[in-house]
Enzyme design. Structure first.
Site, PDB file in Angstrom:
ATOM      1  N   GLU A 136       0.841  -1.206   0.000  1.00  0.00           N
ATOM      2  CA  GLU A 136       0.000   0.000   0.000  1.00  0.00           C
ATOM      3  C   GLU A 136       0.874   1.254   0.000  1.00  0.00           C
ATOM      4  O   GLU A 136       0.594   2.228  -0.701  1.00  0.00           O
ATOM      5  CB  GLU A 136      -0.944  -0.016   1.201  1.00  0.00           C
ATOM      6  CG  GLU A 136      -1.968  -1.137   1.119  1.00  0.00           C
ATOM      7  CD  GLU A 136      -2.988  -1.072   2.246  1.00  0.00           C
ATOM      8  OE1 GLU A 136      -4.087  -0.552   2.003  1.00  0.00           O
ATOM      9  OE2 GLU A 136      -2.681  -1.552   3.363  1.00  0.00           O
ATOM     10  N   GLU A 156      -3.454  -9.992   3.776  1.00  0.00           N
ATOM     11  CA  GLU A 156      -4.636  -9.627   4.570  1.00  0.00           C
ATOM     12  C   GLU A 156      -5.717 -10.693   4.467  1.00  0.00           C
ATOM     13  O   GLU A 156      -6.402 -11.009   5.441  1.00  0.00           O
ATOM     14  CB  GLU A 156      -5.210  -8.284   4.077  1.00  0.00           C
ATOM     15  CG  GLU A 156      -4.397  -7.071   4.467  1.00  0.00           C
ATOM     16  CD  GLU A 156      -3.319  -6.714   3.454  1.00  0.00           C
ATOM     17  OE1 GLU A 156      -2.932  -7.590   2.643  1.00  0.00           O
ATOM     18  OE2 GLU A 156      -2.844  -5.569   3.475  1.00  0.00           O
TER      19      GLU A 156
HETATM   20  C1  1HE Z   1       6.346  -8.886  12.077  1.00  0.00           C
HETATM   21  C2  1HE Z   1       5.711  -8.685  10.844  1.00  0.00           C
HETATM   22  C3  1HE Z   1       4.489  -7.948  10.851  1.00  0.00           C
HETATM   23  C4  1HE Z   1       7.497  -9.831  10.481  1.00  0.00           C
HETATM   24  N1  1HE Z   1       4.030  -7.491  12.027  1.00  0.00           N
HETATM   25  N2  1HE Z   1       5.842  -8.424  13.208  1.00  0.00           N
HETATM   26  N3  1HE Z   1       1.851  -8.616   7.011  1.00  0.00           N
HETATM   27  C5  1HE Z   1       2.055  -9.943   6.910  1.00  0.00           C
HETATM   28  O1  1HE Z   1       1.160 -10.728   7.091  1.00  0.00           O
HETATM   29  C6  1HE Z   1       3.443 -10.364   6.597  1.00  0.00           C
HETATM   30  C7  1HE Z   1       4.036 -11.083   7.802  1.00  0.00           C
HETATM   31  N4  1HE Z   1       5.479 -11.316   7.662  1.00  0.00           N
HETATM   32  C8  1HE Z   1       6.006 -12.285   6.888  1.00  0.00           C
HETATM   33  O2  1HE Z   1       5.331 -12.965   6.135  1.00  0.00           O
HETATM   34  C9  1HE Z   1       7.489 -12.486   6.990  1.00  0.00           C
HETATM   35  O3  1HE Z   1       7.919 -11.912   8.197  1.00  0.00           O
HETATM   36  C10 1HE Z   1       8.315 -11.844   5.836  1.00  0.00           C
HETATM   37  C11 1HE Z   1       8.049 -12.608   4.526  1.00  0.00           C
HETATM   38  C12 1HE Z   1       7.973 -10.362   5.651  1.00  0.00           C
HETATM   39  C13 1HE Z   1       9.824 -11.914   6.184  1.00  0.00           C
HETATM   40  O4  1HE Z   1      10.169 -13.252   6.526  1.00  0.00           O
HETATM   41  P1  1HE Z   1      11.518 -13.521   7.350  1.00  0.00           P
HETATM   42  O5  1HE Z   1      11.676 -15.014   7.455  1.00  0.00           O
HETATM   43  O6  1HE Z   1      12.625 -12.736   6.751  1.00  0.00           O
HETATM   44  O7  1HE Z   1      11.266 -12.872   8.817  1.00  0.00           O
HETATM   45  P2  1HE Z   1      10.437 -13.459  10.044  1.00  0.00           P
HETATM   46  O8  1HE Z   1      11.276 -14.440  10.794  1.00  0.00           O
HETATM   47  O9  1HE Z   1       9.094 -13.930   9.628  1.00  0.00           O
HETATM   48  O10 1HE Z   1      10.191 -12.162  10.917  1.00  0.00           O
HETATM   49  C14 1HE Z   1      11.228 -11.570  11.698  1.00  0.00           C
HETATM   50  C15 1HE Z   1      10.578 -10.874  12.875  1.00  0.00           C
HETATM   51  O11 1HE Z   1       9.711  -9.823  12.373  1.00  0.00           O
HETATM   52  C16 1HE Z   1       9.656 -11.802  13.666  1.00  0.00           C
HETATM   53  O12 1HE Z   1       9.640 -11.345  15.013  1.00  0.00           O
HETATM   54  P3  1HE Z   1      10.584 -12.049  16.123  1.00  0.00           P
HETATM   55  O13 1HE Z   1      10.301 -11.299  17.379  1.00  0.00           O
HETATM   56  O14 1HE Z   1      10.121 -13.497  16.166  1.00  0.00           O
HETATM   57  O15 1HE Z   1      12.005 -11.923  15.634  1.00  0.00           O
HETATM   58  C17 1HE Z   1       8.287 -11.529  13.083  1.00  0.00           C
HETATM   59  O16 1HE Z   1       7.218 -11.822  13.970  1.00  0.00           O
HETATM   60  C18 1HE Z   1       8.379 -10.037  12.831  1.00  0.00           C
HETATM   61  N5  1HE Z   1       7.437  -9.595  11.804  1.00  0.00           N
HETATM   62  N6  1HE Z   1       6.434  -9.278   9.867  1.00  0.00           N
HETATM   63  C19 1HE Z   1       4.693  -7.736  13.171  1.00  0.00           C
HETATM   64  N7  1HE Z   1       3.816  -7.676   9.724  1.00  0.00           N
HETATM   65  C20 1HE Z   1      -3.287  -0.623   6.791  1.00  0.00           C
HETATM   66  S1  1HE Z   1      -3.785  -2.215   6.848  1.00  0.00           S
HETATM   67  C21 1HE Z   1      -2.472  -3.171   6.244  1.00  0.00           C
HETATM   68  C22 1HE Z   1      -2.748  -4.595   6.561  1.00  0.00           C
HETATM   69  C23 1HE Z   1      -1.543  -5.449   6.443  1.00  0.00           C
HETATM   70  O17 1HE Z   1      -0.478  -4.997   6.141  1.00  0.00           O
HETATM   71  S2  1HE Z   1      -1.788  -7.091   6.765  1.00  0.00           S
HETATM   72  C24 1HE Z   1      -0.294  -7.843   6.281  1.00  0.00           C
HETATM   73  C25 1HE Z   1       0.640  -8.003   7.436  1.00  0.00           C
END
Ligand code: 1HE
Length: 282
Positions: A136, A156
Site C-alpha cells: 500500500e 490480509e
Molecule cells: C512482524 C511482521 C508484521 C514480520 N508485524 N511483526 N503482514 C504480513 O502478514 C506479513 C508477515 N510477515 C512475513 O510474512 C514475513 O515476516 C516476511 C516474509 C515479511 C519476512 O520473513 P523472514 O523469514 O525474513 O522474517 P520473520 O522471521 O518472519 O520475521 C522476523 C521478525 O519480524 C519476527 O519477530 P521475532 O520477534 O520473532 O524476531 C516476526 O514476527 C516479525 N514480523 N512481519 C509484526 N507484519 C493498513 S492495513 C495493512 C494490513 C496489512 O499490512 S496485513 C499484512 C501483514
C-alpha cells in the site's frame, strides 16, 4: 543487502535533518542528498521486524512529508535489511471496535495521502517482501523500482482482515481489481519479474541496485521544472479520473499554467538555441 548511496559531495553525505524538523520515531530516518540537498532519502529502519509499520512509524512518515525541507525536489523511500516492508505491525492489531477501526484506517489514509499528494514526487526502491501495508505504501509512491529479490503479496486475506491503507483504491488502478482480488482470495505472490509485467512496478533491476536506480531517477526528476512535477502529481491523476470532456479542459488549463512559468520559457528557448539536450534513444 542494499548498497548505501554515497553522494559525490562528502559534506552532504548522510546529512541529518534533525535541525529541520523532529521525527518522532527511531524506526524511520530522513537524509538529504544532492549538491543542493534536493533529494530526500527516507529509510524504513526497523529491519528486525522487517520494517513492519506500527502507528508511530506511520505518523512519523506523515510528519516527514508534511515538514519536508524547502530544498527538496524529489524523494526516495526504501527499507533497511533484507525486505522493503512486511506491512502492518500485526502485534499492534488490537481489539478495536468499528469506530476505532475506521479512525485507524483513516490515519493511514492521511499519511499515505501526504506521500502521494505531498510536496515532491516519490520513488520507491523495493527489495524482498513488499507485502500488505508495504505494498500500500509503495502504491502511494509515483514510481516503483524493484530489484530481482522483490515479491509482492496481500496476506490480509489469510489474516482475516482487509486492506486499510488505501490499497483498494490505489492497487486496482495499477493492476486491475481482478488481480488484486486474486492476490487476496488466494494469497498469490507475484515475483519481481511478474510485478513489472502486470504493472505493479515500472522498473526491474538486478539484486541490490534498486536504491541506486531510484536515486538516479530522483535526480532526473529533481532537475525538472517544479511546476511540471506538480502537474504530474496533482493534475494527471485527477485528469485520469475525469470524463474525457472534462479531462481535456483540465489539461488545457494545466498546460497553460505550466508553460507560462518563466522557467518553462527559458527551457524552451535553450532548446531552440541548441543549448539543451536532445531526446536520445539510448
Ligand atoms: C512482524 C511482521 C508484521 C514480520 N508485524 N511483526 N503482514 C504480513 O502478514 C506479513 C508477515 N510477515 C512475513 O510474512 C514475513 O515476516 C516476511 C516474509 C515479511 C519476512 O520473513 P523472514 O523469514 O525474513 O522474517 P520473520 O522471521 O518472519 O520475521 C522476523 C521478525 O519480524 C519476527 O519477530 P521475532 O520477534 O520473532 O524476531 C516476526 O514476527 C516479525 N514480523 N512481519 C509484526 N507484519 C493498513 S492495513 C495493512 C494490513 C496489512 O499490512 S496485513 C499484512 C501483514
Amino acid at each position: 543487502m542494499q548498497p548505501h548511496f554515497k553522494h559525490a559531495n562528502p559534506a552532504l553525505r548522510g546529512r541529518d535533518t534533525e535541525n529541520f524538523m523532529p521525527i518522532h520515531s527511531t524506526d524511520i530516518s530522513l537524509n538529504l542528498q544532492g549538491a543542493s540537498s534536493e533529494i530526500a532519502v527516507i529509510t524504513l529502519n526497523r529491519p528486525a521486524k522487517r520494517n513492519a509499520l506500527n502507528d508511530g512509524l506511520i505518523l512519523a512518515l506523515r510528519d516527514i512529508f508534511q515538514g519536508m525541507p524547502q530544498s527538496v525536489r524529489a524523494a526516495v523511500i526504501h527499507g533497511s535489511g533484507d525486505h522493503f516492508c512486511a506491512g502492518l505491525d500485526l502485534s499492534e492489531l488490537q481489539e478495536r471496535d468499528a469506530g476505532q477501526g475506521v479512525h485507524h484506517s483513516r490515519m493511514w489514509h492521511s499519511a499515505l495521502e501526504c506521500v502521494q499528494f505531498g510536496p515532491v514526487p516519490v520513488v520507491a526502491a523495493l527489495h524482498g517482501a513488499v507485502v500488505g501495508g508495504g505494498l500500500e505504501l509503495a502504491s502511494a509512491c509515483h514510481i516503483r523500482v524493484a530489484d530481482s529479490t522483490s515479491f509482492f503479496a496481500l496476506p490480509e486475506g489469510s489474516r482475516g482482515i482487509f486492506v486499510g491503507g488505501g490499497g483498494s483504491v490505489r492497487i486496482p488502478r495499477l493492476i486491475g481489481a481482478a488481480r488484486m482480488a486474486d492476490m487476496m482470495f488466494t494469497g498469490r505472490v507475484y515475483k519481481a519479474e511478474e510485478g513489472e509485467r502486470i504493472g505493479l512496478t515500472q522498473y526491474l533491476v538486478p539484486e541490490g541496485t534498486a536504491l541506486e536506480k531510484a536515486m538516479e531517477l530522483a535526480t532526473r526528476i529533481a532537475g525538472n521544472a517544479p511546476l511540471t512535477n506538480y502537474a504530474l502529481m496533482h493534475a494527471l491523476p485527477r485528469i485520469a479520473e475525469q470524463p474525457a470532456d472534462q479531462g481535456f479542459f483540465t489539461e488545457a488549463l494545466m498546460a497553460a499554467i505550466v508553460q507560462n512559468a518563466p522557467e518553462a520559457k527559458e527551457r524552451v528557448r535553450a532548446f531552440l538555441e541548441g543549448r539543451a539536450n536532445k531526446v536520445k534513444s539510448d
